[in-house]
Design an enzyme around this catalytic site. Structure first.
Site, mmCIF file in Angstrom:
data_model
loop_
_atom_site.group_PDB
_atom_site.id
_atom_site.type_symbol
_atom_site.label_atom_id
_atom_site.label_comp_id
_atom_site.label_asym_id
_atom_site.label_seq_id
_atom_site.Cartn_x
_atom_site.Cartn_y
_atom_site.Cartn_z
ATOM 1 N N GLY A 8 -47.374 90.923 43.939
ATOM 2 C CA GLY A 8 -46.551 89.983 43.172
ATOM 3 C C GLY A 8 -47.309 89.590 41.916
ATOM 4 O O GLY A 8 -48.365 88.963 41.995
ATOM 5 N N GLY A 10 -46.132 87.725 39.397
ATOM 6 C CA GLY A 10 -45.440 86.620 38.726
ATOM 7 C C GLY A 10 -46.423 85.540 38.327
ATOM 8 O O GLY A 10 -47.607 85.806 38.108
ATOM 9 N N ASN A 11 -45.919 84.302 38.254
ATOM 10 C CA ASN A 11 -46.777 83.197 37.805
ATOM 11 C C ASN A 11 -47.989 82.977 38.711
ATOM 12 O O ASN A 11 -49.120 82.889 38.235
ATOM 13 C CB ASN A 11 -45.963 81.899 37.760
ATOM 14 C CG ASN A 11 -45.102 81.816 36.514
ATOM 15 O OD1 ASN A 11 -45.377 82.472 35.513
ATOM 16 N ND2 ASN A 11 -44.050 81.024 36.576
ATOM 17 N N ARG A 81 -38.973 78.830 44.437
ATOM 18 C CA ARG A 81 -37.961 77.813 44.714
ATOM 19 C C ARG A 81 -37.336 77.296 43.416
ATOM 20 O O ARG A 81 -38.040 77.040 42.446
ATOM 21 C CB ARG A 81 -38.624 76.656 45.461
ATOM 22 C CG ARG A 81 -37.668 75.731 46.145
ATOM 23 C CD ARG A 81 -38.370 75.022 47.274
ATOM 24 N NE ARG A 81 -39.643 74.460 46.878
ATOM 25 C CZ ARG A 81 -39.952 73.168 46.986
ATOM 26 N NH1 ARG A 81 -39.076 72.317 47.450
ATOM 27 N NH2 ARG A 81 -41.152 72.750 46.641
ATOM 28 N N ASN A 94 -37.016 85.884 51.170
ATOM 29 C CA ASN A 94 -38.455 86.121 51.167
ATOM 30 C C ASN A 94 -38.961 86.810 52.434
ATOM 31 O O ASN A 94 -39.892 87.609 52.368
ATOM 32 C CB ASN A 94 -39.208 84.817 50.890
ATOM 33 C CG ASN A 94 -39.189 84.467 49.408
ATOM 34 O OD1 ASN A 94 -38.732 85.270 48.590
ATOM 35 N ND2 ASN A 94 -39.652 83.306 49.055
ATOM 36 N N ASN A 119 -43.393 81.278 50.010
ATOM 37 C CA ASN A 119 -42.728 80.224 50.788
ATOM 38 C C ASN A 119 -41.421 80.708 51.416
ATOM 39 O O ASN A 119 -40.846 81.667 50.917
ATOM 40 C CB ASN A 119 -42.426 79.037 49.868
ATOM 41 C CG ASN A 119 -43.638 78.135 49.730
ATOM 42 O OD1 ASN A 119 -44.273 77.794 50.717
ATOM 43 N ND2 ASN A 119 -43.950 77.768 48.508
ATOM 44 N N HIS A 174 -46.006 73.056 55.439
ATOM 45 C CA HIS A 174 -46.059 72.974 53.979
ATOM 46 C C HIS A 174 -44.653 72.614 53.526
ATOM 47 O O HIS A 174 -43.791 73.446 53.427
ATOM 48 C CB HIS A 174 -46.471 74.338 53.414
ATOM 49 C CG HIS A 174 -46.660 74.326 51.923
ATOM 50 N ND1 HIS A 174 -47.390 73.364 51.274
ATOM 51 C CD2 HIS A 174 -46.238 75.174 50.964
ATOM 52 C CE1 HIS A 174 -47.398 73.625 49.967
ATOM 53 N NE2 HIS A 174 -46.708 74.713 49.763
HETATM 54 N N1 APR Z 1 -42.958 93.598 46.145
HETATM 55 C C1 APR Z 1 -43.761 93.158 45.157
HETATM 56 N N2 APR Z 1 -43.436 92.165 44.326
HETATM 57 C C2 APR Z 1 -42.234 91.584 44.478
HETATM 58 C C3 APR Z 1 -41.325 91.993 45.489
HETATM 59 C C4 APR Z 1 -41.744 93.053 46.345
HETATM 60 N N3 APR Z 1 -40.947 93.509 47.328
HETATM 61 N N4 APR Z 1 -40.219 91.206 45.374
HETATM 62 C C5 APR Z 1 -40.419 90.363 44.362
HETATM 63 N N5 APR Z 1 -41.636 90.570 43.813
HETATM 64 C C6 APR Z 1 -42.260 89.926 42.677
HETATM 65 C C7 APR Z 1 -41.294 89.546 41.563
HETATM 66 O O1 APR Z 1 -40.932 90.675 40.788
HETATM 67 C C8 APR Z 1 -42.113 88.526 40.770
HETATM 68 O O2 APR Z 1 -42.837 89.135 39.712
HETATM 69 O O3 APR Z 1 -42.844 88.681 43.037
HETATM 70 C C9 APR Z 1 -43.086 87.950 41.814
HETATM 71 C C10 APR Z 1 -42.890 86.487 42.057
HETATM 72 O O4 APR Z 1 -43.249 85.828 40.910
HETATM 73 P P1 APR Z 1 -42.529 84.491 40.365
HETATM 74 O O5 APR Z 1 -41.061 84.659 40.438
HETATM 75 O O6 APR Z 1 -43.167 84.138 39.073
HETATM 76 O O7 APR Z 1 -42.881 83.407 41.491
HETATM 77 P P2 APR Z 1 -44.248 82.597 41.626
HETATM 78 O O8 APR Z 1 -44.140 81.313 40.896
HETATM 79 O O9 APR Z 1 -45.378 83.498 41.333
HETATM 80 O O10 APR Z 1 -44.209 82.237 43.181
HETATM 81 C C11 APR Z 1 -44.381 83.246 44.157
HETATM 82 O O11 APR Z 1 -45.452 81.756 45.695
HETATM 83 O O12 APR Z 1 -45.804 79.481 45.628
HETATM 84 C C12 APR Z 1 -45.001 80.495 46.140
HETATM 85 O O13 APR Z 1 -42.834 79.456 46.392
HETATM 86 C C13 APR Z 1 -43.566 80.397 45.647
HETATM 87 O O14 APR Z 1 -42.704 82.019 47.169
HETATM 88 C C14 APR Z 1 -43.091 81.797 45.837
HETATM 89 C C15 APR Z 1 -44.345 82.634 45.539
#
Ligand code: APR
Length: 307
Positions: A8, A10-11, A81, A94, A119, A174
């Site tokens: 992942g 993302g952020n 979320r 998720n 989460n 959590h």
């Molecule tokens: N395999 C790999 N990456 C994936 C998949 C997958 N099957 N499905 C989604 N993703 C990636 C998305 O493309 C995205 O880049 O997961 C990333 C999630 O990033 P964000 O949307 O920015 O979410 P983020 O703020 O990083 O939070 C991720 O952490 O704190 C927890 O609640 C939050 O469950 C969330 C997770």
């Protein structure tokens, strides 16, 4: 050299990679389903190394085989979320993602220790343990370090003292049923109840419980990532350096705290093999009651989904 994979980009994932890279804890692989995203962020982060001064290798990839032989895998994949959305709303989407991710971890990095961040944490960590088939101590979740960090930050603000002096402890689920523990929270060794009146502590406890939601409401889209990534890195460091750090983690309980067969936040000793010990604390009656409710709500969700 240790190998750390972050699933992942993302952020939370990318900020975690940034913090890990700056510490030069090991070589890093960052994967995501979105093509180009992990590759672009990896390039950017390596170029930052030339300026910040780190040599960490960072590979961005869409291919699970690149996580091969990782020592540690950090899972942040999923959807974040949205305002008004409960953690429980996230569950179906998720958990499906996590089953796929876990099967790939088991295939390519069967010796790894796995930290779950996605989460709703307590449920997703259980799903990951089941679908990797790993020993329970090798799969755990990040929640308590973050929640304790939030509690500590609010305490420091209230006391107008350094955040660095506050050591807080938060256990339980959590979410709404987390249990901040004022009696195990200190400021340079001074118990919190000796420093603040009960009603002030209750106010800070409430704010801690709503800490994630407070940020979600402000951001309008996405959820917190600076404090979560800091919390992940402190756990990653404990595993990579085998430091036997005592901190709260979402761990598998086998009778501790009167709970059997579920994951939730408790103080643990963290080292190279994962959760090496669960520490049992004496709690007040009402704190036990919240823990019981916490576990009930987790079990209720289990009964509604197939794991
Ligand atoms: N395999 C790999 N990456 C994936 C998949 C997958 N099957 N499905 C989604 N993703 C990636 C998305 O493309 C995205 O880049 O997961 C990333 C999630 O990033 P964000 O949307 O920015 O979410 P983020 O703020 O990083 O939070 C991720 O952490 O704190 C927890 O609640 C939050 O469950 C969330 C997770």
């Amino acid at each position: 050299m240790a190998k750390i994979s972050v699933i992942g980009a993302g952020n939370v994932g990318a900020t975690t990679v940034q913090r890990l890279a700056e510490l030069e804890l090991g070589e890093i692989v960052m994967t995501d389903v979105v093509e180009g995203l992990p590759q672009g962020k990896a390039l950017d982060l390596m170029q930052a190394g030339a300026i910040k001064g780190y040599d960490t290798s960072i590979l961005g990839s869409n291919d699970y085989s690149d996580i091969a032989d990782s020592d540690l895998v950090i899972v942040t994949a999923g959807i974040a979320r949205k305002p008004g959305m409960s953690r429980e709303d996230l569950i179906k989407t998720n958990s499906k993602i996590i089953v796929e991710v876990s099967q790939n971890i088991a295939k390519y990095a069967p010796e790894s220790v796995v930290v779950i961040v996605t989460n709703p944490l307590d449920i997703i960590t259980y799903v990951a343990m089941k679908s990797t088939g790993f020993e329970t101590k090798k799969v755990f979740g990040m929640s308590g370090v973050l929640d304790a960090g939030r509690f500590a930050s609010f305490i420091a603000e209230e006391l107008k003292c350094s955040r660095k002096n506050v050591q807080a402890m938060v256990i339980g689920g959590h979410g709404d049923l987390m249990v901040p523990l004022p009696q195990y929270t200190t400021v340079s060794g001074i118990p919190l109840p000796d420093l603040l009146p009960e009603d002030t502590i209750s106010r800070l406890v409430e704010r801690t419980i709503n800490g994630g939601a407070e940020i979600v409401e402000l951001l309008k889209q996405g959820s917190a990532f600076y404090a979560p990534s800091s919390a992940i890195v402190s756990m990653a460091e404990a595993v990579i350096k085998d430091s036997k750090s005592v901190l709260p983690a979402c761990a598998y309980l086998e009778g501790q705290y009167g709970q059997e067969g579920i994951y939730f936040g408790v103080p643990v000793k963290l080292g190279a093999s994962g959760v090496e010990e669960i520490l049992e604390l004496k709690l007040d009656q009402d704190q036990y009651e919240v823990l019981r409710k916490s576990s009930e709500s987790i079990r209720k969700i289990f009964s509604q989904i197939e794991v």
